[in-house]
Write a protein that holds these residues in place. Sequence first.
Motif, short mmCIF file in Angstrom:
data_model
loop_
_atom_site.label_atom_id
_atom_site.label_comp_id
_atom_site.label_asym_id
_atom_site.label_seq_id
_atom_site.Cartn_x
_atom_site.Cartn_y
_atom_site.Cartn_z
N LEU A 834 0.83 -1.20 0.00
CA LEU A 834 0.00 0.00 0.00
C LEU A 834 0.87 1.26 0.00
O LEU A 834 0.48 2.30 -0.55
CB LEU A 834 -0.90 -0.01 1.25
N LEU A 835 2.04 1.17 0.59
CA LEU A 835 2.93 2.32 0.72
C LEU A 835 4.10 2.23 -0.25
O LEU A 835 5.19 2.73 0.03
CB LEU A 835 3.48 2.38 2.15
N VAL A 836 3.87 1.61 -1.39
CA VAL A 836 4.96 1.34 -2.32
C VAL A 836 5.67 2.62 -2.76
O VAL A 836 6.88 2.64 -2.98
CB VAL A 836 4.42 0.55 -3.54
N ASN A 837 4.93 3.73 -2.87
CA ASN A 837 5.54 4.98 -3.32
C ASN A 837 6.42 5.62 -2.25
O ASN A 837 7.27 6.46 -2.55
CB ASN A 837 4.45 5.99 -3.74
N ASP A 838 6.20 5.23 -1.00
CA ASP A 838 6.97 5.82 0.09
C ASP A 838 8.12 4.94 0.55
O ASP A 838 8.95 5.38 1.36
CB ASP A 838 6.05 6.08 1.29
#
Length: 1451
Positions: A834-838
């Motif tokens: 879910l937090l792949v961009n971060d």
Amino acid sequence: MLKQDRLVQALVSFLVLMSVYLGCVLIFVLKDASDYFGGDCIKHLALSTCHSSLQKKERVYQNETLVLLSFFIFVIARKCNRLNQKISTSIIALKHKAFDVEERITTYNVDNWSQKKELRVVKLKVFKKKKKNSNHYFWFTEITLEEMQTDAKNIRELLKKTQHHDKDERFMATSDLTAELEKVEGQLDASLQTPIRDAIMKQLDDPSNDVQAIACNCYNNKEIIYLLNLKKKKSLSAIVQKFSCEQVEEITDKLGMLLVEGRMELRDIYTIALQNIISSVPDDFGPQIFKKLVRRLIQGLKMQQHKGDTDEETQEYGRNHLNRLVACLDIMKDLVNRFGHVAAESHEEILSTVQPMLSQENQDIRKKVAVTLGSLVTVIDDKLFSNLLGSIINQIKKLKREDEKLFTYIQTIGVFSKNGGKRIAAYLNDVVPLLMSICTDEKMESDYSETSVDLRENCLQAFDTLIVQCPKDISDYTDQLLTMGLNLMKFDPLWSYEDEVEENKTSSKSKQEAGDDDGFGDGGDDGWGDDTGAGDGWGDDGGDAPELGAGDAGDTTWKIRRAALKMLASYIQTHKHQVLEHQLRLVDELLGQFREHDPTVKLELFNTFRELLLASIVAESGMMPSQLLSLDIPALARQKSEFHIISERVKDIIKHVVREMKRGNAEVRSGLLGIVRDLVVVRQAERSKRCDVLGEEGLSEFFPELIPQIVTCVSDSDAQLKNQGLHVLYLILKRHSESEGLKIVKEIKDVVISSILEEYSRVKAQGLMAAGRILECIRPLKSGVVNYDRAYDATAKKLFEVSFKQLDLKDVEQEVKKAALDTIAIAVAHFGDLLVNDCANILDILCSRLGNDVTRQTALHAFATIADSPLKIDLSKHVNKLIGESSSFLRKHQQSLKVDTAVTLRSLFRSSGAKVEPKMTQDLIVQCTEFIHDSDLYLCSLILELLSEILRIQPQSAKVMSEAAFPKTMEFLQSPLLQGHALTALKEFFQTFQITTHGKVIKYETLKSELLKTARPGLSRQSYIAVSQCLSTLTLQVDDKAQYEAVTELIAAIGNKEENHAQVALLCIGELGRKRDLSLHSDIEQKIFQGFFRESEAVKWAASFALGNVAVGNLSKFVPSLLKLIQQKEDRQYLLLNSLKEVISAHSHSHDSQNAILPYAETIVPLLLKNASSSDEGVRAMVAECLGNFAILERRIYSDIGKLLDDKDPATRSTMATSLKFALNKEHITLPPETVERFLNLLSDKDLGVKRSAFLTINTILHINHTLIYASFDSIVPIIYKATITDPSLIKEVDLGPFKHRVDDGLPLRKAAFQCMDTLLDNTASKIELGDFIAHLKNGATDESFDIQMLTYQILYKLAHSHGPSIISSLDELPDTLMKGIKAKLNEAKGPKDAERAKDVLRAACKALYALYTIPNAAKAKQYCSFYSRVEKTNVLIPIIAELKKEAQKR
């Protein structure tokens, strides 16, 4: 030429003298300049000066200059150093370019020298050393310094000035004299002591108050008390340490006279001066000082008040008389406390003077008298104590209830019990009924006056002290005390609770009409006043609530209720097992009193209720419930009936908690949160198998009512309440399953988020911990399932965002940094998709945190958490950097950092090892091999697991592994310490290598040969076992043909003449036989049996092991022949029974294997029972072990064991008792009650061997499941205690011709008894009376056995650390016995025989004695403290105690 040399020499000497002069000037000039420029600047200047002075061409003389300047540098550095800082000049290495000569100044370490102390050069030495293979010399300087002694001439001049006519001159002279005396180490010169004493004593008579004050080192009359307390170490007490005993006597006598006859305005000075002298003089001065001072004090106490000519004079005389009495009583108390035990001849006179003063009209005097008598209680003999206590009891009986003196007498009882401890236990039958009659007097029930209230409060406080000090003796009054306490906690005659009940009913009815079905409300504006303080006037932050402790105006009955609750809490703490019999009644009564209106009483009520909850927890480790950590709770033993009571009352408890949370202020809600916390602990503590009573749902069914109130607490403005609320939330989430925790996420997420944004660091940290647990509840990954409810994505992102903000901050507290790292790691591990961009940014920040010493280990934990995630977080871009940086941590000294690094590296290779550069992997392998040794087995096991992981992920590293790691593993195999987890990891490493390489890097035959080579002669049995297990692990990974050939080769090696080869071959055959059927090898059984006839005992044991384990692989073929051999070969029964034990033990782990062995029970059991009475003790021991292990598989064997426990043959009884010991283990913890009942009779058996076996079995029962003997516990303990006493009738002397040998037949039994004592303390501390325990434990200090003495001191050390405050009253019983034991060991330590063993015992003794001495409030045990001071001064023990103190300071 000669004249020229002399001229040069003179010139150089002149330059040297000039250097000295300039150096001196530099010192004094820079002394003042250092404060302006700073010490570092001055040091730099001095070093520069030193360097420039060396630019001379004379090689020899430049070093003389260096010597002098180095001394100047040293003094300048010391002068520039700040007060009370440690200084040390660095080694100065200067290299002269012209002559290539290196000069060094040796390092000077000067610790804790203050600026006021002067130094002088004692020795100044210059020497040179020629460099090897060179003509150059190394020049060295050595300066020896010592502190300058006090100038006697200066002291004499100051003494003259103390007689100056100007009071200011006298003041300053006395001050300077004090400063001079402080420089003196040890005692003053005899010629100076008398004039200094006379001067000080004269100053005490000085007409100037200021001069008198400075004589006690005070500086102005207005701040006398403050300065005397502030500067105790620099007062008269510090100066008298420089005097001989005779001089101190004179000074003390003078001060005593002034205390009695001097001016009232200076009496405080004399009092504090005497108190400081008493506390600081050496123990040897005690008897003389006591005699002198007691005479003066008794004189002061007996003086009558003078009557003046006027009322004003009479009042003045009265104040002076009162002041004198108070001062004399204070000094008498301190004097008796310090030296009362060395002046028994004065006790009766002191008592006859002080005791009548209990009838004084002045209340303050009576209190002082009570305290003074309390100090005497610990030192007077039994006769005086009996008379004293008897007279006080008689006075209590005579005095009327309204007499104020009655309060003092009751207080005196409390003081006596507090100080005297168990001494008052013999008089409880007189004291308890008397005090109880006062508390329950019908007249007192209707009397609400302050006098009546105070009287009953005093009685309850006395009971409180008696309960704590005499827990065993007062237990006979359990019912009466509990009844009285429960009644008095409800004593509130001036408050009507009926109106409150009606109001609650009305409020409840209105809420139900409004649609509230649960009866608890929703936390809104419901008339409870939880937010605004309206409605019932309680408020949440004070508001209209009554002030704590104030109660209603004019109502003091709250004192009785509070004292009653304190008494109940003390009784619950000290009588857990007895109180639990009344648990149902206590729970109901305490819950009913939750309506209490006074906040102070209410908080005490909550504390008592918490004690009751925790009383139902009996920690297996022996730790008391109050010592349990909130989040790190050991497995807890539970008793079914008690927990059913709690389970039945949980609904009522929650109902009352919720109601009071709505109406209470911050302090009340804080107390209620404590109850919730303990309720979670009791309901959800980790359970042991024996006590799995309650369901796993915990408090989840009450979440709808409870959680809103906790959320309200977290939302409160009070930071402490907020922090406690978050802690309870986290505990609820942690101790309940993720599915239960998920139900409350929506309710708590907002307050958790807001708490993370708070400014208080503790609140932030608790909020971050709760956030991490919420994330785990939303998406639990323990089972490997990654699906979850996507509706919580927004919550997860929000929690991540606020946590990430804290991670990104630079100037936050350490605990916040660590909590943020843990929470972010959980977020990435559970929601990385879910937090792949971060993720990239997060990983960059985590990498940067590895460079910070504070956050390094937490960052390692974070990476390990992320790498272990089943979401397979992509670490490929960072893994090489992480591996490189983390591997460097293995070179650090911090052991925990190395462990964390190994764990993280293992996780990183498991998740992303394929992305690691081969060169980096090779370097890491080489680095890891440094840790394959036995200095740290845990770290070694982690390193081996890491290497195994590397092999799985990068098989191409096998060649480097074989070259770098295998030589280390071969050395490690020879270690006698190799076992447990380290051995398992090593076997896994060999197994992984064989599976990965398939023999391509190193052939199996080569590896087998190398392993066999490590089995050199002379290794320990454990080393041979390790080699055999590793070899069998490798062998099991090859094909069947290779295995067959390997076994054939091993069978052939059984006949090898080399014992080491035969032993390893047999052990390896046994390891393989357990996993494989070896019946294909013909005559393997006979060939193994040949090993039974070897000369080596080790080979015989290995053959026995092999025969038993080969039988495990094929029961039908080998077990019948094994049983036949047992019957036929009586001379080899011990070894054959050991083989049978291996068979039985191997089948006790799973149900299928149990079924395989049970058909042979009809043959095995009769055979074992037949040999239970064997004349061979070893055979009987093996029979017992086999029977015990088989009883686990076949419960019917217990009936046979039970019958033989009553056998006439002592050998049979002993065997059966021992068999029960082997029938218990961590998986099987029960025995039939009827068998236990029969077994307990053996504790009183007449045969010593049977009795010892029974004691050893009792020790096992106490270790594994002490509840088996709870019913008989009180009768078992006295038997154990009795066995600790040496029986002279069992000691006999055997005449061996040249000498006689003492044989103690009772020694084995005593050893077993002391082992039981150790286990009693560890596992059943709450069931034993520590006073009785210590009274019998001290027998071991004088026992002739080294083992018993060592165990005794180890137990004393445990007592000090685990139960210190509870044993203070018993410390004074120890000195005589301990002194006798220590003296014996001191003599043995000086002799040629057993000197080292005696020194080991002395080290253990000092460790225990120091631990006892450092118990808080241990100073109350005067005799023990005096004894310890003697131990400290014993020459042999001084270095041992000094080392203990250093270790204590490090901790």
